[in-house]
Design a protein around this motif. Structure first.
Motif, PDB file in Angstrom:
ATOM      1  N   MET A  48       0.833  -1.207   0.000  1.00 12.96           N
ATOM      2  CA  MET A  48       0.000   0.000   0.000  1.00 12.96           C
ATOM      3  C   MET A  48       0.868   1.258   0.000  1.00 12.96           C
ATOM      4  SD  MET A  48      -3.058  -1.220   2.525  1.00 12.96           S
ATOM      5  CE  MET A  48      -3.867   0.365   2.502  1.00 12.96           C
ATOM      6  N   PHE A  49       1.927   1.240   0.790  1.00 16.23           N
ATOM      7  CA  PHE A  49       2.842   2.376   0.862  1.00 16.23           C
ATOM      8  C   PHE A  49       3.453   2.639  -0.518  1.00 16.23           C
ATOM      9  CE2 PHE A  49       6.958   4.342   1.957  1.00 16.23           C
ATOM     10  CZ  PHE A  49       6.588   5.282   2.912  1.00 16.23           C
ATOM     11  N   CYS A  50       3.929   1.579  -1.169  1.00 18.69           N
ATOM     12  CA  CYS A  50       4.530   1.722  -2.497  1.00 18.69           C
ATOM     13  C   CYS A  50       3.495   2.168  -3.533  1.00 18.69           C
ATOM     14  CB  CYS A  50       5.187   0.412  -2.931  1.00 18.69           C
ATOM     15  SG  CYS A  50       6.677   0.024  -1.979  1.00 18.69           S
ATOM     16  N   HIS A  51       2.274   1.680  -3.411  1.00 21.63           N
ATOM     17  CA  HIS A  51       1.187   2.126  -4.289  1.00 21.63           C
ATOM     18  C   HIS A  51       1.013   3.640  -4.196  1.00 21.63           C
ATOM     19  CE1 HIS A  51      -3.156   3.168  -4.728  1.00 21.63           C
ATOM     20  NE2 HIS A  51      -3.062   2.424  -5.801  1.00 21.63           N
ATOM     21  N   ASP A  52       1.022   4.156  -2.968  1.00 24.49           N
ATOM     22  CA  ASP A  52       0.838   5.596  -2.759  1.00 24.49           C
ATOM     23  C   ASP A  52       1.943   6.411  -3.408  1.00 24.49           C
ATOM     24  OD1 ASP A  52      -1.439   5.005  -1.303  1.00 24.49           O
ATOM     25  OD2 ASP A  52      -0.455   5.231   0.645  1.00 24.49           O
ATOM     26  N   VAL A  53       3.165   5.892  -3.386  1.00 22.32           N
ATOM     27  CA  VAL A  53       4.302   6.569  -4.017  1.00 22.32           C
ATOM     28  C   VAL A  53       4.212   6.444  -5.537  1.00 22.32           C
ATOM     29  CG1 VAL A  53       6.816   6.565  -4.270  1.00 22.32           C
ATOM     30  CG2 VAL A  53       5.801   6.262  -2.002  1.00 22.32           C
ATOM     31  N   ALA A  54       3.918   5.247  -6.037  1.00 23.16           N
ATOM     32  CA  ALA A  54       3.903   4.981  -7.475  1.00 23.16           C
ATOM     33  C   ALA A  54       2.827   5.769  -8.211  1.00 23.16           C
ATOM     34  CB  ALA A  54       3.719   3.487  -7.726  1.00 23.16           C
ATOM     35  N   LEU A  55       1.742   6.084  -7.540  1.00 21.76           N
ATOM     36  CA  LEU A  55       0.665   6.831  -8.200  1.00 21.76           C
ATOM     37  C   LEU A  55       1.156   8.136  -8.816  1.00 21.76           C
ATOM     38  CD1 LEU A  55      -2.304   6.323  -5.723  1.00 21.76           C
ATOM     39  CD2 LEU A  55      -2.125   5.446  -8.057  1.00 21.76           C
ATOM     40  N   TRP A  56       2.143   8.768  -8.190  1.00 20.15           N
ATOM     41  CA  TRP A  56       2.661  10.030  -8.729  1.00 20.15           C
ATOM     42  C   TRP A  56       3.242   9.821 -10.124  1.00 20.15           C
ATOM     43  CZ3 TRP A  56       1.153  14.476  -6.957  1.00 20.15           C
ATOM     44  CH2 TRP A  56       0.728  14.571  -5.631  1.00 20.15           C
ATOM     45  N   ALA A  57       4.006   8.765 -10.320  1.00 18.27           N
ATOM     46  CA  ALA A  57       4.598   8.497 -11.637  1.00 18.27           C
ATOM     47  C   ALA A  57       3.552   8.010 -12.636  1.00 18.27           C
ATOM     48  CB  ALA A  57       5.711   7.459 -11.500  1.00 18.27           C
ATOM     49  N   LEU A  58       2.580   7.241 -12.172  1.00 16.90           N
ATOM     50  CA  LEU A  58       1.596   6.640 -13.072  1.00 16.90           C
ATOM     51  C   LEU A  58       0.447   7.581 -13.442  1.00 16.90           C
ATOM     52  CD1 LEU A  58       1.402   3.129 -11.392  1.00 16.90           C
ATOM     53  CD2 LEU A  58       2.601   3.739 -13.510  1.00 16.90           C
ATOM     54  N   TYR A  59      -0.010   8.403 -12.487  1.00 19.31           N
ATOM     55  CA  TYR A  59      -1.202   9.217 -12.710  1.00 19.31           C
ATOM     56  C   TYR A  59      -1.012  10.718 -12.475  1.00 19.31           C
ATOM     57  CZ  TYR A  59      -3.792   4.834 -12.860  1.00 19.31           C
ATOM     58  OH  TYR A  59      -4.257   3.595 -13.199  1.00 19.31           O
ATOM     59  N   GLY A  60       0.132  11.111 -11.932  1.00 16.98           N
ATOM     60  CA  GLY A  60       0.340  12.532 -11.654  1.00 16.98           C
ATOM     61  C   GLY A  60      -0.276  12.997 -10.350  1.00 16.98           C
ATOM     62  N   HIS A  61      -0.669  12.043  -9.521  1.00 14.33           N
ATOM     63  CA  HIS A  61      -1.170  12.347  -8.184  1.00 14.33           C
ATOM     64  C   HIS A  61      -0.908  11.125  -7.318  1.00 14.33           C
ATOM     65  CE1 HIS A  61      -4.570   9.667  -8.819  1.00 14.33           C
ATOM     66  NE2 HIS A  61      -4.791  10.280  -9.973  1.00 14.33           N
ATOM     67  N   GLY A  62      -1.024  11.291  -6.017  1.00 11.76           N
ATOM     68  CA  GLY A  62      -0.793  10.189  -5.085  1.00 11.76           C
ATOM     69  C   GLY A  62      -0.967  10.687  -3.670  1.00 11.76           C
ATOM     70  N   ALA A  63      -0.173  10.147  -2.766  1.00 11.01           N
ATOM     71  CA  ALA A  63      -0.309  10.493  -1.352  1.00 11.01           C
ATOM     72  C   ALA A  63       0.770  11.477  -0.918  1.00 11.01           C
ATOM     73  CB  ALA A  63      -0.233   9.238  -0.496  1.00 11.01           C
ATOM     74  N   LEU A  64       0.418  12.249   0.085  1.00 10.10           N
ATOM     75  CA  LEU A  64       1.327  13.164   0.757  1.00 10.10           C
ATOM     76  C   LEU A  64       1.225  12.913   2.254  1.00 10.10           C
ATOM     77  CD1 LEU A  64       0.389  16.437  -1.174  1.00 10.10           C
ATOM     78  CD2 LEU A  64       2.446  15.049  -1.515  1.00 10.10           C
ATOM     79  N   MET A  65       2.343  13.015   2.924  1.00 10.79           N
ATOM     80  CA  MET A  65       2.332  12.901   4.375  1.00 10.79           C
ATOM     81  C   MET A  65       1.948  14.259   4.966  1.00 10.79           C
ATOM     82  SD  MET A  65       2.951   9.755   4.458  1.00 10.79           S
ATOM     83  CE  MET A  65       2.921   9.455   6.216  1.00 10.79           C
TER      84      MET A  65
END
Length: 167
Positions: A48-65
C-alpha cells in the motif's frame, strides 16, 4: 512529475519518504486500519505504501504525508487514489493515533482536493467511506461531499461522497 509540497495554516503536506514507513506500517497493523481493509501484515502495508508513491509516476497524483507545522510531527497521510482497485479517483485520509479531533484531516484533505481541481483540472472526486466510520463521514461532509448513491464503490457497502470542482 514533481511531487508537490502544499501548505495550509497549520500543516505541511509533503512527499513520502522511506522513514515514514514504520509509523505507516504500525497504523496498518493496528485495529485503526479496519476501515481501510486491515489490519495488514508488513508485506500488505509495504504494498500500500509503495502504491501511494507509485501513483505520482503513473497518474500525476498520489499520497502526501501530513506534518504539523508547530513541531514538524508527521500526523498522517492524505492522498488521491486511483488504479484498478478504485472505480474513480478517490480522496482519502488517515491520521495517526492521538491526532483526531483537531480538524487536521479536513484541513489536509481540503488542500489536496483544491490542488487536484486546480492543477489536475479534475471535475470530480469521491471518497469511499465505511458506513460505520462516523469521523470520516463527518470529514467528507465538511469537505462539501454529497452522498452519491449511484457511484460505483471500492468495497461493497461503502458510502461514496462526491466532490465537484467549483466553476
Amino acid at each position: 512529475m514533481t511531487v508537490p509540497t502544499l501548505e495550509t495554516e497549520r500543516l505541511v503536506l509533503r512527499p513520502m519518504r522511506i522513514d515514514d514507513f514504520p509509523a505507516y506500517a504500525a497504523l496498518m497493523a493496528s485495529p485503526r486500519s479496519l476501515f481501510m481493509g486491515g489490519p495488514y501484515d508488513q508485506r500488505g502495508a509495504w504494498g500500500m505504501f509503495c502504491h501511494d508513491v507509485a501513483l505520482w509516476a503513473l497518474y500525476g497524483h498520489g499520497a502526501l504525508m501530513i506534518d504539523r507545522k508547530s513541531d514538524g510531527t508527521c500526523i498522517g497521510q492524505v492522498g488521491i487514489n486511483h488504479g484498478p482497485l478504485y472505480p474513480e479517483k478517490e480522496l482519502g485520509w488517515l491520521l495517526y493515533d492521538g491526532f483526531e479531533g483537531h480538524g487536521y484531516a479536513t484541513e489536509a484533505a481540503m488542500a489536496l482536493k483544491d490542488w487536484a481541481f486546480e492543477f489536475l483540472e479534475l471535475r470530480t472526486l469521491v471518497s469511499y467511506v465505511d458506513p460505520a466510520n462516523e469521523p470520516s463521514k463527518s470529514v467528507a461532509t465538511r469537505l462539501g461531499g454529497k452522498r452519491d448513491v449511484d457511484a460505483p464503490v471500492q468495497d461493497e457497502g461503502d458510502l461514496a461522497y462526491r466532490y465537484t470542482a467549483r466553476n
